[in-house]
Design a protein around this motif. Structure first.
Motif, PDB file in Angstrom:
ATOM      1  N   PHE A  54       0.420  -0.995  -0.551  1.00 10.01           N
ATOM      2  CA  PHE A  54      -0.234  -0.334   0.463  1.00 10.01           C
ATOM      3  C   PHE A  54       0.463   1.271   0.233  1.00 10.01           C
ATOM      4  CE2 PHE A  54      -2.574   2.917   2.732  1.00 10.01           C
ATOM      5  CZ  PHE A  54      -3.502   3.550   1.262  1.00 10.01           C
ATOM      6  N   ASN A  55       1.871   1.277   0.400  1.00 12.85           N
ATOM      7  CA  ASN A  55       3.072   2.356   0.549  1.00 12.85           C
ATOM      8  C   ASN A  55       3.344   2.821  -0.762  1.00 12.85           C
ATOM      9  OD1 ASN A  55       3.291   3.376   3.211  1.00 12.85           O
ATOM     10  ND2 ASN A  55       4.700   1.768   3.654  1.00 12.85           N
ATOM     11  N   ALA A  56       3.506   2.296  -2.161  1.00 12.37           N
ATOM     12  CA  ALA A  56       4.051   2.337  -2.699  1.00 12.37           C
ATOM     13  C   ALA A  56       2.750   3.593  -3.516  1.00 12.37           C
ATOM     14  CB  ALA A  56       3.954   1.087  -3.693  1.00 12.37           C
ATOM     15  N   ILE A 124       5.912  -5.232   6.692  1.00 17.03           N
ATOM     16  CA  ILE A 124       6.771  -6.837   6.427  1.00 17.03           C
ATOM     17  C   ILE A 124       7.533  -6.243   4.954  1.00 17.03           C
ATOM     18  CG2 ILE A 124       7.890  -9.007   6.052  1.00 17.03           C
ATOM     19  CD1 ILE A 124       6.221  -9.075   8.645  1.00 17.03           C
ATOM     20  N   PRO A 125       8.712  -6.249   4.774  1.00 13.90           N
ATOM     21  CA  PRO A 125      10.026  -5.639   5.654  1.00 13.90           C
ATOM     22  C   PRO A 125       9.962  -4.155   6.415  1.00 13.90           C
ATOM     23  CG  PRO A 125      10.369  -5.556   3.712  1.00 13.90           C
ATOM     24  CD  PRO A 125       8.721  -5.998   3.129  1.00 13.90           C
ATOM     25  N   SER A 126      10.514  -3.929   7.146  1.00 12.33           N
ATOM     26  CA  SER A 126      10.363  -2.040   7.844  1.00 12.33           C
ATOM     27  C   SER A 126      10.925  -1.341   6.622  1.00 12.33           C
ATOM     28  CB  SER A 126      11.040  -2.942   9.379  1.00 12.33           C
ATOM     29  OG  SER A 126      12.346  -3.107   8.647  1.00 12.33           O
ATOM     30  N   ASP A 129      10.951  -2.161   0.076  1.00 12.42           N
ATOM     31  CA  ASP A 129      11.087  -2.349  -0.499  1.00 12.42           C
ATOM     32  C   ASP A 129       9.431  -3.187  -1.007  1.00 12.42           C
ATOM     33  OD1 ASP A 129      11.593  -5.518  -1.691  1.00 12.42           O
ATOM     34  OD2 ASP A 129      13.163  -6.200  -0.916  1.00 12.42           O
ATOM     35  N   LEU A 130       9.203  -3.092  -2.327  1.00 11.83           N
ATOM     36  CA  LEU A 130       7.902  -3.317  -2.895  1.00 11.83           C
ATOM     37  C   LEU A 130       7.898  -5.232  -3.237  1.00 11.83           C
ATOM     38  CD1 LEU A 130       4.794  -3.066  -3.730  1.00 11.83           C
ATOM     39  CD2 LEU A 130       5.876  -2.135  -5.308  1.00 11.83           C
ATOM     40  N   GLY A 131       9.154  -5.319  -3.672  1.00  7.81           N
ATOM     41  CA  GLY A 131       8.957  -6.457  -4.326  1.00  7.81           C
ATOM     42  C   GLY A 131       9.039  -7.773  -3.668  1.00  7.81           C
ATOM     43  N   HIS A 137       3.108 -11.363   0.367  1.00  8.44           N
ATOM     44  CA  HIS A 137       1.851 -11.329   0.403  1.00  8.44           C
ATOM     45  C   HIS A 137       1.610 -12.704   0.072  1.00  8.44           C
ATOM     46  CE1 HIS A 137      -1.627  -8.819   1.569  1.00  8.44           C
ATOM     47  NE2 HIS A 137      -2.273  -9.823   0.286  1.00  8.44           N
ATOM     48  N   PHE A 138       2.000 -12.743  -1.740  1.00  6.51           N
ATOM     49  CA  PHE A 138       1.239 -13.740  -2.643  1.00  6.51           C
ATOM     50  C   PHE A 138       1.692 -15.208  -2.114  1.00  6.51           C
ATOM     51  CE2 PHE A 138       1.509 -10.647  -5.678  1.00  6.51           C
ATOM     52  CZ  PHE A 138       0.592  -9.598  -5.565  1.00  6.51           C
ATOM     53  N   PHE A 139       2.558 -14.826  -1.081  1.00  6.70           N
ATOM     54  CA  PHE A 139       3.145 -16.634  -0.297  1.00  6.70           C
ATOM     55  C   PHE A 139       2.252 -16.697   0.823  1.00  6.70           C
ATOM     56  CE2 PHE A 139       5.091 -19.147   3.077  1.00  6.70           C
ATOM     57  CZ  PHE A 139       5.189 -20.495   2.208  1.00  6.70           C
TER      58      PHE A 139
END
Length: 292
Positions: A54-56, A124-126, A129-131, A137-139
């Motif tokens: 969401f930060n992106a 997560i991560p703090s 790092d969008l990737g 998230h998907f895992f």
């Protein structure tokens, strides 16, 4: 042995009577306990990694696309410069600004502020790092989907869904008194869930989590070409993203209330139930069962 197993699955078998309280009953099946803890882990990592994603783009819209020549913004989290040269966090809900400095938009100390929609401690991560956020998230999202499938099959086979989760007419008649008891922190320890528990569990398991899964699929570029009906169902990708975010907030709210109720109702008894399956009921219920 077969009749005993059936009784346990129905939650009807009882253990030894305690001198200080009621009888132990087998309340939670192995499937309920396993899925409960898997969900807890999945939700934790999905919420924190989802906030990183969401930060992106810390804005929510309604419709098929975000507005450039028009304004369809529902929520926006950002930062603004102040008159003294500082910076403050501003969260806009339907265009109405709220100062959220220190929590949303701007966090950290006044001397060294961090301009970031969601603070580092909540993601997560703090670090940004969008990737990595997407991978995490998907895992856990697919683990959640698989666990939900297992729960639905077991809940339908052993009738846990209709017997224990979905409230019936008699349950709803007890709703006013149940609300009054909870407001006075008066809890009844019985084999069956009370009506407020049933309503909250049904809302999360039957409505909110399925909506999370479907709206998540609607936002996926790899899924929508094959399942284009999802865009029509939710009125566009941006609307699906907004619904997804709202469902996340509902899950977090449920988690907070759930933990508070466990503590208020007696954490040892509640945790024993979800770890071992055995739950200690009130004395009056043990006496009624003995009379039968």
């Amino acid at each position: 042995m077969a009749s005993r197993t059936t009784a346990i699955e129905r939650g009807e078998e009882t253990g030894p009577t305690s001198r200080r309280s009621g009888r132990l009953v087998y309340r939670q099946s192995i499937w309920t306990r396993l899925t409960h803890w898997v969900w807890a882990v999945c939700i934790f990592f999905m919420v924190t990694s989802g906030l990183m994603i969401f930060n992106a783009r810390p804005d929510l819209y309604v419709g098929q696309q975000s507005g450039f020549g028009f304004d369809n913004t529902v929520l926006s989290i950002g930062a603004e410069r102040t008159g003294d040269g500082g910076v403050r966090g501003v969260t806009r809900v339907f265009g109405h600004p709220f100062d959220t400095t220190g929590f949303l938009g701007v966090s950290g100390s006044a001397d060294n502020p961090t301009i970031r929609a969601i603070p580092a401690w909540a993601t997560i991560p703090s670090y940004y790092d969008l990737g990595t956020g997407r991978v995490v998230h998907f895992f856990f999202a697919w683990i959640l989907v698989a666990t939900m499938l297992v729960w639905w099959i077991s809940a339908l086979v052993n009738r846990h869904l209709w017997r224990d989760i979905v409230p019936g007419g008699k349950d709803l008649k007890r709703l006013p008194s149940d609300i009054g008891d909870h407001a006075r922190l008066r809890f009844h320890h019985t084999r069956s869930y009370n009506v407020l528990q049933k309503l909250s569990y049904a809302g999360i398991l039957v409505v909110v989590i399925p909506l999370l899964i479907l709206t998540g699929l609607t936002m996926s570029p790899g899924v929508v070409p094959s399942w284009s009906w999802l865009l029509d169902l939710f009125g566009g990708r941006q609307t699906a993203r907004t619904i997804h975010f709202v469902c996340m907030l509902l899950v977090v709210l449920f988690f907070i209330v759930h933990v508070l109720m466990v503590v208020a109702a007696g954490p040892i008894n509640e945790l024993r139930s979800i770890i071992t399956g055995w739950y200690r009921v009130d004395d009056e219920e043990s006496e009624e069962e003995g009379a039968r």
